[in-house]
Write an enzyme that holds these catalytic residues in place. Structure first.
Site, PDB file in Angstrom:
ATOM      1  N   ARG A  52      -0.048  -1.704   7.523  1.00 25.20           N
ATOM      2  CA  ARG A  52       0.596  -0.507   6.976  1.00 25.20           C
ATOM      3  C   ARG A  52       1.553   0.166   7.968  1.00 25.20           C
ATOM      4  O   ARG A  52       2.185   1.176   7.627  1.00 25.20           O
ATOM      5  CB  ARG A  52      -0.471   0.496   6.537  1.00 25.20           C
ATOM      6  CG  ARG A  52      -1.405  -0.023   5.457  1.00 25.20           C
ATOM      7  CD  ARG A  52      -2.196   1.092   4.797  1.00 25.20           C
ATOM      8  NE  ARG A  52      -1.330   1.992   4.051  1.00 25.20           N
ATOM      9  CZ  ARG A  52      -1.762   3.077   3.413  1.00 25.20           C
ATOM     10  NH1 ARG A  52      -3.035   3.406   3.465  1.00 25.20           N
ATOM     11  NH2 ARG A  52      -0.911   3.846   2.736  1.00 25.20           N
TER      12      ARG A  52
ATOM     13  N   HIS B 190     -11.374   7.965   4.714  1.00 21.47           N
ATOM     14  CA  HIS B 190     -10.417   9.050   4.901  1.00 21.47           C
ATOM     15  C   HIS B 190     -11.044  10.357   4.423  1.00 21.47           C
ATOM     16  O   HIS B 190     -11.850  10.365   3.476  1.00 21.47           O
ATOM     17  CB  HIS B 190      -9.142   8.821   4.077  1.00 21.47           C
ATOM     18  CG  HIS B 190      -8.100   8.005   4.742  1.00 21.47           C
ATOM     19  ND1 HIS B 190      -7.173   7.264   4.038  1.00 21.47           N
ATOM     20  CD2 HIS B 190      -7.789   7.815   6.056  1.00 21.47           C
ATOM     21  CE1 HIS B 190      -6.362   6.652   4.877  1.00 21.47           C
ATOM     22  NE2 HIS B 190      -6.712   6.976   6.104  1.00 21.47           N
TER      23      HIS B 190
ATOM     24  N   ASP C 197       0.804  -1.219   0.000  1.00 21.72           N
ATOM     25  CA  ASP C 197       0.000   0.000   0.000  1.00 21.72           C
ATOM     26  C   ASP C 197       0.839   1.271   0.000  1.00 21.72           C
ATOM     27  O   ASP C 197       0.293   2.377   0.095  1.00 21.72           O
ATOM     28  CB  ASP C 197      -0.938   0.016   1.207  1.00 21.72           C
ATOM     29  CG  ASP C 197      -2.141  -0.887   1.014  1.00 21.72           C
ATOM     30  OD1 ASP C 197      -2.439  -1.222  -0.144  1.00 21.72           O
ATOM     31  OD2 ASP C 197      -2.772  -1.260   2.019  1.00 21.72           O
TER      32      ASP C 197
ATOM     33  N   CYS D 275      -4.682  10.040  -3.063  1.00 24.78           N
ATOM     34  CA  CYS D 275      -4.035   9.007  -2.249  1.00 24.78           C
ATOM     35  C   CYS D 275      -2.608   8.755  -2.714  1.00 24.78           C
ATOM     36  O   CYS D 275      -1.740   8.408  -1.909  1.00 24.78           O
ATOM     37  CB  CYS D 275      -4.831   7.710  -2.308  1.00 24.78           C
ATOM     38  SG  CYS D 275      -6.339   7.737  -1.307  1.00 24.78           S
TER      39      CYS D 275
ATOM     40  N   ARG E 198     -10.260   6.001  10.751  1.00 25.70           N
ATOM     41  CA  ARG E 198      -8.823   5.771  10.864  1.00 25.70           C
ATOM     42  C   ARG E 198      -8.191   6.670  11.926  1.00 25.70           C
ATOM     43  O   ARG E 198      -7.812   6.211  12.992  1.00 25.70           O
ATOM     44  CB  ARG E 198      -8.150   6.008   9.501  1.00 25.70           C
ATOM     45  CG  ARG E 198      -8.597   5.051   8.389  1.00 25.70           C
ATOM     46  CD  ARG E 198      -8.087   3.629   8.599  1.00 25.70           C
ATOM     47  NE  ARG E 198      -8.434   2.756   7.495  1.00 25.70           N
ATOM     48  CZ  ARG E 198      -7.690   2.572   6.412  1.00 25.70           C
ATOM     49  NH1 ARG E 198      -6.553   3.211   6.281  1.00 25.70           N
ATOM     50  NH2 ARG E 198      -8.082   1.741   5.458  1.00 25.70           N
TER      51      ARG E 198
END
Length: 296
Positions: free
Chosen positions: A82, A157, A57, A253, A128
């Site tokens: 992550r 997000h 990622d 992103c 998150r």
């Protein structure tokens, strides 16, 4: 955007990720390269972060840090898959001469949940980033942080539900359905002239876009946003990142912005995590001091 050199979807940490749907790796890389080349064609500096094979990622470079006036607030990821990306980003900044770096105590996923305007830092929470990270960011940057509650898991997000179009003018676009009633009211009060996106464009991740104040790079499937952007004087540029959408991200992103303070203005640079080998990374000079033109 860390190329998709090692990009794959083998686990699911957001509603977009389905390990049963294979990733076309060559196509993902080609799409990422188009985005990178478009930034360069627009005159932006693109710096590269080396991907790691065990961190698929890393292509979503926006999540690695938030940089304002050359100060770096690192990330602390919510999911263990992550976690080690954070150290890779901080190592990059240290190697390039950034010294004002804060390693966070609370979970934040970089520009995934922090959006910077001239007046505020908008901060997402709910899926998150921890609400405690908002106070941490405010103390570090010395800028007012406005907390916004995300309520739809598809928009996990802030950068999937809101885009800063012109930071100097506090111009934004957002999708109201991603936010709680109270947060919608706050956005309406702070940004009464915002561009409001509809559900089809939001569902195409059309708000996961990057603007330099004139050009807006956004997913080509968000067709309903193109005319409203032109009406506001922006130039929308369509990008196809369909393979990277399988991981839950698109243009923004894949793009971390380096905001470095200069004597007369704040110039915007772009950090795109990419599959650059070590020697190529080493060839990129360190950030210039504030009295000199920006470089990367």
């Amino acid at each position: 955007m860390c190329p998709p050199a090692h990009f794959r979807v083998t686990y699911s940490i957001n509603p977009w990720m389905d390990p049963s749907k294979p990733v076309d790796l060559p196509l993902a890389l080609a799409q990422w390269e188009v985005l990178r080349d478009r930034y360069r064609a627009l005159g932006h500096t693109v710096s590269l972060l080396e991907p790691r094979p065990d961190l698929p990622d890393m292509v979503y470079a926006a999540n690695g840090a938030t940089v304002i006036d050359g100060r770096v607030l690192g990330a602390r990821f919510a999911h263990p898959e992550r976690t080690r990306e954070a150290e890779a980003h901080l190592a990059w900044f240290r190697a390039r001469g950034f010294t004002d770096i804060h390693e966070p105590a609370h979970i934040n996923e970089g520009e995934g949940d922090f959006a910077v305007t001239g007046s505020y830092i908008l901060a997402g929470r709910g899926f998150r980033s921890s609400p405690l990270s908002h106070d941490e960011a405010q103390e570090f940057f010395g800028r007012p942080v406005i907390g916004l509650d995300l309520v739809d898991p598809r928009y996990y997000h802030l950068d999937t539900a809101l885009c800063v179009l012109d930071d100097a003018a506090d111009d934004v676009m957002y999708y109201p359905g991603a936010f709680s009633p109270g947060s919608r009211a706050v956005l309406a009060r702070l940004f009464p002239d915002a561009l409001i996106a509809g559900e089809p464009d939001a569902a195409a991740l059309g708000l996961n876009a990057v603007s330099d104040g004139r050009h807006v790079l956004l997913p080509q499937a968000a067709a309903g946003l193109f005319a409203p952007l032109r009406d506001r004087g922006y130039e929308p540029i369509a990008v196809d990142l369909g393979e990277l959408l399988k991981g839950g991200g698109s243009v923004k992103c894949c793009t971390q912005e380096l905001r470095q303070e200069q004597e007369l203005d704040v110039r915007r640079e772009l950090l795109l995590a990419a599959s650059a080998p070590g020697p190529a990374l080493a060839s990129i000079p360190a950030p210039a001091p504030a009295s000199a033109p920006a470089s990367a």
